[in-house]
Write a protein that holds these residues in place. Structure first.
Motif, mmCIF file in Angstrom:
data_model
loop_
_atom_site.group_PDB
_atom_site.id
_atom_site.type_symbol
_atom_site.label_atom_id
_atom_site.label_comp_id
_atom_site.label_asym_id
_atom_site.label_seq_id
_atom_site.Cartn_x
_atom_site.Cartn_y
_atom_site.Cartn_z
ATOM 1 N N ASN A 7 0.872 -1.042 0.066
ATOM 2 C CA ASN A 7 0.011 -0.092 -0.010
ATOM 3 C C ASN A 7 0.972 1.128 0.113
ATOM 4 O OD1 ASN A 7 -1.142 -2.189 2.053
ATOM 5 N ND2 ASN A 7 -2.868 -1.236 0.571
ATOM 6 N N TYR A 8 0.348 2.369 -0.487
ATOM 7 C CA TYR A 8 1.166 3.560 -1.087
ATOM 8 C C TYR A 8 0.338 4.739 -0.612
ATOM 9 C CZ TYR A 8 4.528 0.541 -3.228
ATOM 10 O OH TYR A 8 5.502 -0.434 -3.536
ATOM 11 N N ALA A 9 0.975 5.822 0.123
ATOM 12 C CA ALA A 9 0.470 6.904 0.195
ATOM 13 C C ALA A 9 0.216 7.656 -1.228
ATOM 14 C CB ALA A 9 0.929 8.104 0.845
ATOM 15 N N ASP A 10 -0.966 8.426 -1.753
ATOM 16 C CA ASP A 10 -1.186 8.616 -2.870
ATOM 17 C C ASP A 10 -0.097 9.447 -3.610
ATOM 18 O OD1 ASP A 10 -4.939 9.325 -2.385
ATOM 19 O OD2 ASP A 10 -3.598 7.426 -2.762
ATOM 20 N N SER A 11 0.507 10.375 -2.852
ATOM 21 C CA SER A 11 1.545 11.222 -3.481
ATOM 22 C C SER A 11 2.899 10.510 -3.810
ATOM 23 C CB SER A 11 1.845 12.333 -2.455
ATOM 24 O OG SER A 11 2.645 11.790 -1.210
ATOM 25 N N MET A 12 2.979 9.041 -3.177
ATOM 26 C CA MET A 12 4.052 8.208 -3.684
ATOM 27 C C MET A 12 4.017 7.203 -4.767
ATOM 28 S SD MET A 12 4.396 9.810 -0.719
ATOM 29 C CE MET A 12 4.829 9.849 1.168
ATOM 30 N N LYS A 13 2.705 7.159 -5.134
ATOM 31 C CA LYS A 13 2.233 5.953 -5.934
ATOM 32 C C LYS A 13 2.838 6.506 -7.388
ATOM 33 C CE LYS A 13 -2.109 4.527 -4.119
ATOM 34 N NZ LYS A 13 -3.548 4.493 -4.400
ATOM 35 N N GLY A 14 3.633 5.217 -7.881
ATOM 36 C CA GLY A 14 4.337 5.438 -9.140
ATOM 37 C C GLY A 14 5.637 5.915 -9.047
ATOM 38 N N ARG A 15 6.152 6.459 -7.846
ATOM 39 C CA ARG A 15 7.381 6.890 -7.792
ATOM 40 C C ARG A 15 8.167 5.989 -6.834
ATOM 41 N NH1 ARG A 15 8.599 11.766 -5.610
ATOM 42 N NH2 ARG A 15 6.686 11.758 -4.337
#
Length: 115
Positions: free
Chosen positions: A58-66
């Motif tokens: 699971n990821y925080a939205d601002s980190m998704k994809g990075r």
């Protein structure tokens, strides 16, 4: 119990870093592992979690994809691969372990994104 982070440092915007957290003193493979971060003057926030069963992440939205969290149970280590870093990613990054009712924190590693 010990959680020892490494891999932090100074990187230019757009660059990459890989953080590591070496765990000892508990059964690593049964623990959910997370990375948190805390920027100056801000509250600590969850970055990513990888669960013990099946490696669900699971990821925080601002980190998704990075950012990508991963674990190696044979080495008792959790990683955080951080790409396309931004100045706002500057923070102390903490390793966190949760197993049953027990939680553990690492001492943190500084990540500074600046040109």
């Amino acid at each position: 119990v010990q959680l020892v982070e490494s891999g932090g440092g100074l990187v230019q915007p757009g660059g990459s870093l890989r953080l590591s957290c070496a765990a000892s003193g508990f059964t690593f493979s049964t623990a959910a592992m997370s990375w948190y971060r805390q920027a100056p003057g801000k509250e600590r926030e969850l970055v990513a979690t990888i669960h013990s069963a099946g490696g669900i992440t699971n990821y925080a939205d601002s980190m998704k994809g990075r950012f990508t969290i991963s674990r190696d149970n044979a080495k008792n280590t959790v990683y955080l691969q951080m790409n396309s870093l931004k100045p706002e990613d500057t923070a102390v990054y903490y390793c966190y372990a949760r197993r049953s009712i027990y939680v553990y924190w690492g001492q943190g590693t500084q990540v500074t994104v600046s040109s």
